[in-house]
Design a protein around this motif. Structure first.
Motif, PDB file in Angstrom:
ATOM      1  N   UNK A  55     -37.503 -47.377  11.094  1.00 60.64           N
ATOM      2  CA  UNK A  55     -36.265 -46.606  11.234  1.00 60.64           C
ATOM      3  C   UNK A  55     -36.028 -45.709  10.022  1.00 60.64           C
ATOM      4  N   UNK A  56     -36.229 -46.234   8.825  1.00 62.42           N
ATOM      5  CA  UNK A  56     -35.984 -45.447   7.625  1.00 62.42           C
ATOM      6  C   UNK A  56     -36.997 -44.311   7.481  1.00 62.42           C
ATOM      7  N   UNK A  57     -38.277 -44.642   7.574  1.00 60.84           N
ATOM      8  CA  UNK A  57     -39.314 -43.629   7.398  1.00 60.84           C
ATOM      9  C   UNK A  57     -39.345 -42.664   8.590  1.00 60.84           C
ATOM     10  N   UNK A  58     -39.369 -43.214   9.805  1.00 67.23           N
ATOM     11  CA  UNK A  58     -39.398 -42.364  10.996  1.00 67.23           C
ATOM     12  C   UNK A  58     -38.156 -41.500  11.105  1.00 67.23           C
ATOM     13  N   UNK A  59     -36.999 -42.077  10.834  1.00 68.44           N
ATOM     14  CA  UNK A  59     -35.764 -41.302  10.867  1.00 68.44           C
ATOM     15  C   UNK A  59     -35.762 -40.202   9.821  1.00 68.44           C
ATOM     16  N   UNK A  60     -36.277 -40.504   8.636  1.00 67.86           N
ATOM     17  CA  UNK A  60     -36.362 -39.490   7.587  1.00 67.86           C
ATOM     18  C   UNK A  60     -37.298 -38.350   7.958  1.00 67.86           C
ATOM     19  N   UNK A  61     -38.437 -38.687   8.541  1.00 65.38           N
ATOM     20  CA  UNK A  61     -39.387 -37.650   8.961  1.00 65.38           C
ATOM     21  C   UNK A  61     -38.805 -36.779  10.077  1.00 65.38           C
ATOM     22  N   UNK A  62     -38.153 -37.411  11.036  1.00 64.57           N
ATOM     23  CA  UNK A  62     -37.521 -36.646  12.118  1.00 64.57           C
ATOM     24  C   UNK A  62     -36.387 -35.794  11.541  1.00 64.57           C
ATOM     25  N   UNK A  63     -35.626 -36.339  10.617  1.00 61.23           N
ATOM     26  CA  UNK A  63     -34.526 -35.609   9.988  1.00 61.23           C
ATOM     27  C   UNK A  63     -34.994 -34.306   9.358  1.00 61.23           C
ATOM     28  N   UNK A  64     -36.076 -34.349   8.586  1.00 60.20           N
ATOM     29  CA  UNK A  64     -36.548 -33.123   7.927  1.00 60.20           C
ATOM     30  C   UNK A  64     -37.492 -32.314   8.806  1.00 60.20           C
ATOM     31  N   UNK A  65     -37.963 -32.918   9.877  1.00 61.39           N
ATOM     32  CA  UNK A  65     -38.844 -32.198  10.792  1.00 61.39           C
ATOM     33  C   UNK A  65     -40.273 -32.134  10.304  1.00 61.39           C
ATOM     34  N   UNK A  66     -40.778 -33.230   9.756  1.00 54.94           N
ATOM     35  CA  UNK A  66     -42.157 -33.303   9.278  1.00 54.94           C
ATOM     36  C   UNK A  66     -42.914 -34.328  10.121  1.00 54.94           C
ATOM     37  N   UNK A  67     -43.964 -33.876  10.789  1.00 52.84           N
ATOM     38  CA  UNK A  67     -44.682 -34.769  11.701  1.00 52.84           C
ATOM     39  C   UNK A  67     -43.749 -35.261  12.790  1.00 52.84           C
ATOM     40  N   UNK A  68     -42.906 -34.366  13.237  1.00 48.20           N
ATOM     41  CA  UNK A  68     -41.786 -34.715  14.101  1.00 48.20           C
ATOM     42  C   UNK A  68     -42.206 -35.427  15.377  1.00 48.20           C
ATOM     43  N   UNK A  69     -43.160 -34.869  16.088  1.00 45.92           N
ATOM     44  CA  UNK A  69     -43.545 -35.451  17.380  1.00 45.92           C
ATOM     45  C   UNK A  69     -44.162 -36.831  17.208  1.00 45.92           C
ATOM     46  N   UNK A  70     -44.992 -37.009  16.198  1.00 45.46           N
ATOM     47  CA  UNK A  70     -45.622 -38.312  15.955  1.00 45.46           C
ATOM     48  C   UNK A  70     -44.587 -39.334  15.518  1.00 45.46           C
ATOM     49  N   UNK A  71     -43.725 -38.944  14.569  1.00 49.69           N
ATOM     50  CA  UNK A  71     -42.676 -39.849  14.099  1.00 49.69           C
ATOM     51  C   UNK A  71     -41.743 -40.231  15.243  1.00 49.69           C
ATOM     52  N   UNK A  72     -41.405 -39.274  16.098  1.00 53.00           N
ATOM     53  CA  UNK A  72     -40.522 -39.552  17.227  1.00 53.00           C
ATOM     54  C   UNK A  72     -41.192 -40.485  18.239  1.00 53.00           C
ATOM     55  N   UNK A  73     -42.494 -40.328  18.426  1.00 55.49           N
ATOM     56  CA  UNK A  73     -43.205 -41.206  19.357  1.00 55.49           C
ATOM     57  C   UNK A  73     -43.219 -42.645  18.839  1.00 55.49           C
ATOM     58  N   UNK A  74     -43.479 -42.822  17.563  1.00 54.59           N
ATOM     59  CA  UNK A  74     -43.469 -44.171  16.975  1.00 54.59           C
ATOM     60  C   UNK A  74     -42.057 -44.764  17.049  1.00 54.59           C
ATOM     61  N   UNK A  75     -41.050 -43.957  16.736  1.00 55.48           N
ATOM     62  CA  UNK A  75     -39.669 -44.419  16.792  1.00 55.48           C
ATOM     63  C   UNK A  75     -39.277 -44.805  18.219  1.00 55.48           C
ATOM     64  N   UNK A  76     -39.667 -43.994  19.189  1.00 56.06           N
ATOM     65  CA  UNK A  76     -39.376 -44.301  20.591  1.00 56.06           C
ATOM     66  C   UNK A  76     -40.026 -45.620  21.000  1.00 56.06           C
ATOM     67  N   UNK A  77     -41.278 -45.791  20.614  1.00 49.91           N
ATOM     68  CA  UNK A  77     -41.980 -47.041  20.942  1.00 49.91           C
ATOM     69  C   UNK A  77     -41.331 -48.248  20.297  1.00 49.91           C
ATOM     70  N   UNK A  78     -40.875 -48.094  19.063  1.00 51.92           N
ATOM     71  CA  UNK A  78     -40.233 -49.235  18.391  1.00 51.92           C
ATOM     72  C   UNK A  78     -38.927 -49.608  19.082  1.00 51.92           C
ATOM     73  N   UNK A  79     -38.221 -48.617  19.590  1.00 48.94           N
ATOM     74  CA  UNK A  79     -36.973 -48.904  20.291  1.00 48.94           C
ATOM     75  C   UNK A  79     -37.226 -49.494  21.681  1.00 48.94           C
ATOM     76  N   UNK A  80     -38.320 -49.086  22.324  1.00 51.09           N
ATOM     77  CA  UNK A  80     -38.692 -49.704  23.601  1.00 51.09           C
ATOM     78  C   UNK A  80     -39.034 -51.172  23.364  1.00 51.09           C
TER      79      UNK A  80
END
Length: 147
Positions: A55-80
């Motif tokens: 959540x901290x790392x993935x949220x931070x990456x999505x927040x700044x828009x770095x590696x956005x799609x990959x970070x969002x995919x990992x975050x989505x999977x963790x929430x599933x």
């Protein structure tokens, strides 16, 4: 009117991504460091500490828009994972099992995987400056043309 909305779409997507990333990173900071009135989890405690790190790392990456799609995919999977392994055993529907946040974050991050980071992101800055990235990535950052 729709033409103006179409031109604003990449910026609206960026704002959406920034807010979602910030909220997700705050959940991670609360879990890992005991912020916002929460108790910090013990380092390495399964699965909570690892979820907090994602959540901290993935949220931070999505927040700044770095590696956005990959970070969002990992975050989505963790929430599933959180929904089906933590919440769903307590009831089928999110209203029954307290899994609303996990379900909403899961689907929100999956949407970000497909929509991309929007106009205001480190990904876009790196793609436009270096000329690197695939044609699909460059096309994803262009402002849509009004129909």
């Amino acid at each position: 009117m729709y033409t103006r909305l179409n031109h604003a779409q990449p910026y609206a997507l960026s704002l959406f991504r920034i807010v979602v990333g910030l909220l997700f990173a705050c959940h991670g900071a609360a879990s890992l460091f005991g912020l916002f009135g929460m108790h910090a989890l013990s380092a390495g405690a399964w699965p909570g500490w690892y979820a907090g790190a994602i959540q901290l790392v993935g949220g931070g990456l999505v927040l700044i828009g770095l590696g956005t799609r990959t970070a969002a995919l990992v975050a989505s999977g963790s929430m599933a994972y959180a929904y089906f392994n933590v919440h769903q055993p307590d009831g089928l529907f999110p209203m029954q099992n307290g899994g609303e946040a996990a379900a909403i974050f899961c689907w929100t991050f999956l949407l970000i995987v497909f929509t991309g980071p929007g106009a205001l992101s480190v990904d876009r800055l790196l793609t436009s400056r270096g000329g690197s990235g695939s044609e699909d990535e460059r096309r994803a950052h262009r402002t849509p043309v009004a129909a």
